[in-house]
Design a protein around this motif. Sequence first.
Motif, PDB file in Angstrom:
ATOM      1  N   PRO A  13       0.808  -1.216   0.000  1.00  0.00           N
ATOM      2  CA  PRO A  13       0.000   0.000   0.000  1.00  0.00           C
ATOM      3  C   PRO A  13       0.840   1.264   0.000  1.00  0.00           C
ATOM      4  N   VAL A  14       1.940   1.260   0.740  1.00  0.00           N
ATOM      5  CA  VAL A  14       2.764   2.450   0.804  1.00  0.00           C
ATOM      6  C   VAL A  14       3.516   2.677  -0.485  1.00  0.00           C
ATOM      7  N   LEU A  15       3.964   1.606  -1.108  1.00  0.00           N
ATOM      8  CA  LEU A  15       4.671   1.766  -2.370  1.00  0.00           C
ATOM      9  C   LEU A  15       3.739   2.216  -3.481  1.00  0.00           C
ATOM     10  N   ALA A  16       2.466   2.038  -3.280  1.00  0.00           N
ATOM     11  CA  ALA A  16       1.504   2.534  -4.252  1.00  0.00           C
ATOM     12  C   ALA A  16       1.483   4.045  -4.267  1.00  0.00           C
ATOM     13  N   LEU A  17       1.946   4.632  -3.190  1.00  0.00           N
ATOM     14  CA  LEU A  17       1.964   6.087  -3.083  1.00  0.00           C
ATOM     15  C   LEU A  17       3.259   6.568  -2.456  1.00  0.00           C
ATOM     16  N   SER A  18       3.863   7.560  -3.014  1.00  0.00           N
ATOM     17  CA  SER A  18       4.862   8.350  -2.317  1.00  0.00           C
ATOM     18  C   SER A  18       4.893   9.691  -3.010  1.00  0.00           C
ATOM     19  N   ALA A  19       5.481  10.682  -2.386  1.00  0.00           N
ATOM     20  CA  ALA A  19       5.336  12.038  -2.902  1.00  0.00           C
ATOM     21  C   ALA A  19       6.658  12.614  -3.370  1.00  0.00           C
ATOM     22  N   CYS A  20       6.575  13.844  -3.818  1.00  0.00           N
ATOM     23  CA  CYS A  20       7.746  14.559  -4.294  1.00  0.00           C
ATOM     24  C   CYS A  20       8.398  15.357  -3.176  1.00  0.00           C
ATOM     25  N   GLY A  21       8.040  15.093  -1.949  1.00  0.00           N
ATOM     26  CA  GLY A  21       8.630  15.803  -0.820  1.00  0.00           C
ATOM     27  C   GLY A  21       7.751  16.941  -0.384  1.00  0.00           C
ATOM     28  N   GLY A  22       8.025  17.454   0.755  1.00  0.00           N
ATOM     29  CA  GLY A  22       7.234  18.547   1.302  1.00  0.00           C
ATOM     30  C   GLY A  22       8.115  19.407   2.159  1.00  0.00           C
ATOM     31  N   GLY A  23       8.208  19.058   3.432  1.00  0.00           N
ATOM     32  CA  GLY A  23       9.079  19.795   4.313  1.00  0.00           C
ATOM     33  C   GLY A  23       8.392  20.960   5.001  1.00  0.00           C
ATOM     34  N   GLU A  37       8.527   9.373   2.885  1.00  0.00           N
ATOM     35  CA  GLU A  37       9.574   8.656   3.614  1.00  0.00           C
ATOM     36  C   GLU A  37       9.324   7.150   3.606  1.00  0.00           C
ATOM     37  N   SER A  38       8.082   6.758   3.829  1.00  0.00           N
ATOM     38  CA  SER A  38       7.732   5.339   3.882  1.00  0.00           C
ATOM     39  C   SER A  38       7.837   4.678   2.515  1.00  0.00           C
ATOM     40  N   GLY A  39       7.549   5.425   1.459  1.00  0.00           N
ATOM     41  CA  GLY A  39       7.651   4.875   0.113  1.00  0.00           C
ATOM     42  C   GLY A  39       9.084   4.726  -0.348  1.00  0.00           C
ATOM     43  N   LYS A  40       9.902   5.720  -0.060  1.00  0.00           N
ATOM     44  CA  LYS A  40      11.297   5.690  -0.508  1.00  0.00           C
ATOM     45  C   LYS A  40      12.143   4.723   0.297  1.00  0.00           C
ATOM     46  N   THR A  41      11.841   4.592   1.587  1.00  0.00           N
ATOM     47  CA  THR A  41      12.623   3.729   2.479  1.00  0.00           C
ATOM     48  C   THR A  41      11.655   2.828   3.233  1.00  0.00           C
ATOM     49  N   PRO A  42      11.360   1.635   2.696  1.00  0.00           N
ATOM     50  CA  PRO A  42      10.348   0.770   3.296  1.00  0.00           C
ATOM     51  C   PRO A  42      10.541   0.489   4.785  1.00  0.00           C
ATOM     52  N   SER A  43      11.778   0.447   5.279  1.00  0.00           N
ATOM     53  CA  SER A  43      11.977   0.208   6.713  1.00  0.00           C
ATOM     54  C   SER A  43      11.453   1.370   7.546  1.00  0.00           C
ATOM     55  N   LYS A  44      11.366   2.574   6.974  1.00  0.00           N
ATOM     56  CA  LYS A  44      10.821   3.728   7.685  1.00  0.00           C
ATOM     57  C   LYS A  44       9.323   3.571   7.939  1.00  0.00           C
ATOM     58  N   LEU A  45       8.670   2.715   7.159  1.00  0.00           N
ATOM     59  CA  LEU A  45       7.257   2.454   7.399  1.00  0.00           C
ATOM     60  C   LEU A  45       7.052   1.960   8.824  1.00  0.00           C
ATOM     61  N   CYS A  46       8.009   1.226   9.347  1.00  0.00           N
ATOM     62  CA  CYS A  46       7.890   0.683  10.703  1.00  0.00           C
ATOM     63  C   CYS A  46       7.819   1.790  11.745  1.00  0.00           C
TER      64      CYS A  46
END
Length: 116
Positions: A13-23, A37-46
């Motif tokens: 589900p997370v890899l289905a979506l990630s963004a261009c950043g925000g900040g 963050e969760s899409g680019k680095t799957p371990s960050k999903l935890c």
Amino acid sequence: MNRTSIASILVLPVLALSACGGGGNSDEDKVRDVVTESGKTPSKLCDNLAAAPLKQIGGKDKCLEAAKGQKGTDVKIDSVTVNGDKATVKGGGGGSSSGEIKLVKEDGDWKITLES
């Protein structure tokens, strides 16, 4: 629950979506950042998973185990809707069809949930 099903619950589900950043500091920006963050680095999903689904999959250690070897991806966010302590992110790309991720605010932080 075996490793394959945990990986499906967590990563797909997370890899289905990630963004261009925000900040930024708005709730919308914070939601975008969590999904990015969760899409680019799957371990960050935890770190970004709400308490209930994290418990459902067996805790952070199981989550990290499932995230090993998963590849991150960039996918365009089409919209972010924030309504109080709940948010919905819609988007797609990276070979995926359009999808949706739900987030909830827990202890002041936005967390990804599996609830609808």
